[in-house]
Design a protein around this motif. Structure first.
Motif, PDB file in Angstrom:
ATOM      1  N   TRP A 179       0.705  -1.327   0.094  1.00 57.75           N
ATOM      2  CA  TRP A 179      -0.249   0.473   0.040  1.00 57.75           C
ATOM      3  C   TRP A 179       1.324   1.585   0.381  1.00 57.75           C
ATOM      4  N   ARG A 180       2.168   1.295   0.954  1.00 58.15           N
ATOM      5  CA  ARG A 180       2.508   2.067   0.994  1.00 58.15           C
ATOM      6  C   ARG A 180       3.087   2.706  -0.260  1.00 58.15           C
ATOM      7  N   SER A 181       3.402   1.834  -1.342  1.00 59.24           N
ATOM      8  CA  SER A 181       4.129   2.351  -2.798  1.00 59.24           C
ATOM      9  C   SER A 181       3.751   2.770  -3.483  1.00 59.24           C
ATOM     10  N   HIS A 240      -2.805   4.789   5.054  1.00 61.15           N
ATOM     11  CA  HIS A 240      -1.489   4.658   4.507  1.00 61.15           C
ATOM     12  C   HIS A 240      -1.414   6.144   3.994  1.00 61.15           C
ATOM     13  N   PHE A 241      -2.138   6.871   3.355  1.00 63.23           N
ATOM     14  CA  PHE A 241      -2.275   8.317   3.372  1.00 63.23           C
ATOM     15  C   PHE A 241      -2.834   9.328   3.830  1.00 63.23           C
ATOM     16  N   GLY A 242      -3.181   8.650   5.110  1.00 60.78           N
ATOM     17  CA  GLY A 242      -3.960  10.121   5.718  1.00 60.78           C
ATOM     18  C   GLY A 242      -5.401  10.414   4.917  1.00 60.78           C
ATOM     19  N   TRP A 243      -6.060   9.883   4.705  1.00 58.66           N
ATOM     20  CA  TRP A 243      -6.712  10.466   3.464  1.00 58.66           C
ATOM     21  C   TRP A 243      -8.495  10.632   5.250  1.00 58.66           C
ATOM     22  N   LYS A 253       0.139  10.163  -4.783  1.00 57.94           N
ATOM     23  CA  LYS A 253       1.520  11.084  -5.664  1.00 57.94           C
ATOM     24  C   LYS A 253       1.075  11.516  -7.497  1.00 57.94           C
ATOM     25  N   LEU A 254      -0.214  10.887  -7.262  1.00 59.90           N
ATOM     26  CA  LEU A 254      -1.350  11.040  -8.723  1.00 59.90           C
ATOM     27  C   LEU A 254      -1.577  11.992  -8.481  1.00 59.90           C
TER      28      LEU A 254
END
Length: 328
Positions: free
Chosen positions: A251-253, A290-293, A258-259
């Protein structure tokens, strides 16, 4: 996360079939499909290409309009239980009548009736996108496009291409996509899942889609990423699917954040959820972890998905109310 109202743009109808549903149907028809299930009852396969074989084996017991009506009910019940209020599903006349327009109409009628019942019972709206299958070849895509053109309207709203990205080139399918576009259908293409960033470029150049299915490998070509952002091409990102199948190692990758940070319009879908042991809820939980959404980001992504949906304005207005936002 389960209770956030969600819009899903990339869901294969057969790929949403719960294993128990397929096992039950196989038993009714005395078909031995034991080789496609694990001991715990889930689907089993070695890699993406074996997954395609297992997928086609599972769909082999779906042989009548009634089977597809029952499938639609099962899939929409599961989607609604995970907060999905609007879904666009990929349908292939290859599996529904063998590409014959008359037979396809019978399947479509059964699917629509089941979808209408699910909307009344569960508050989830469904629309269909007809797909040709890339590894079946461009000649096979022609009658599929004709089925799409003959049934285009307020319910069949798009045309796309799924299957093995490493077979053939998008340009080979130009006739089918031109046929669908002339019938008023919106266009989406699977690319950038296995074929690299170049497969996204090829799809954009040859077929001029409104959306790209997956598209995550575009991250390897930042000029392409900027092109996607500048042209407003929407990506139907399926992060849980990508991680499970090994498109991304974890998941982290995964490049979805980034998109998004670079201005690309990203949406979230599950692709073939029971095959991967995921749901829209679990994908949202992982995006949060993983992304703080948070709810604000999810609301933004769902607005993007609604704007990119292939349904008409009246449907978008109805769905916007379920999302608690203004219609695009």
């Amino acid at each position: 996360m389960r209770d956030i109202p969600k819009v899903e743009l990339h869901l294969h109808l057969e790929g949403g079939a719960p294993p128990a549903f397929i096992r039950g149907l196989a038993k009714e028809k005395s078909v031995d499909l034991s080789g496609i299930f694990r001991a715990d009852g889930g689907y089993t396969y070695r890699d993406f290409w074996h997954f395609l074989q297992v997928y086609e084996a599972a769909t082999s017991v779906l042989t009548s309009p009634d089977d597809y009506a029952r499938l639609t009910t099962a899939v929409l019940e599961e989607s609604a239980a995970n907060g999905v209020v609007y879904s666009e599903t990929f349908l292939s006349p290859d599996f529904c009548g063998g590409g014959d327009v008359g037979a396809w109409r019978e399947y479509l009628h059964a699917i629509r009736e089941a979808a209408d019942r699910a909307e009344a019972q569960h508050g989830i709206t469904l629309r269909g996108i007809i797909t040709c299958i890339r590894h079946f070849g461009p000649e096979r895509a022609r009658p599929i496009a004709e089925c799409a053109a003959q049934t285009a309207g307020d319910w069949i709203t798009g045309f796309g291409m799924a299957g093995d990205e490493l077979k053939g080139k998008p340009a080979d399918f130009k006739w089918a996509f031109d046929c669908a576009r002339e019938a008023g259908l919106r266009i989406t293409v699977h690319a950038g899942e296995w074929g690299g960033a170049q497969s996204v470029r090829d799809a954009l150049d040859a077929l001029q889609p409104d959306r790209i299915g997956h598209g995550v490998q575009a991250i390897d070509d930042l000029a392409l990423v900027d092109r996607l952002a500048e042209d407003g091409i929407v990506l139907e990102v399926c992060p849980g699917s990508n991680v499970f199948l090994g498109v991304c190692k974890d998941w982290r990758s995964h490049p979805i954040e980034k998109l998004r940070e670079r201005g690309v319009k990203v949406t979230v879908s599950t692709d073939d959820p029971p095959f991967f042991g995921i749901t829209m809820t679990s994908d949202y939980e992982n995006l949060n972890r993983h992304f703080g959404w948070d709810e604000e980001v999810f609301a933004e992504v769902n607005r993007t998905a609604l704007e990119a949906a292939f349904c008409d304005a009246a449907t978008k207005e109805k769905i916007a109310k379920r999302l608690g936002t203004k219609a695009p």
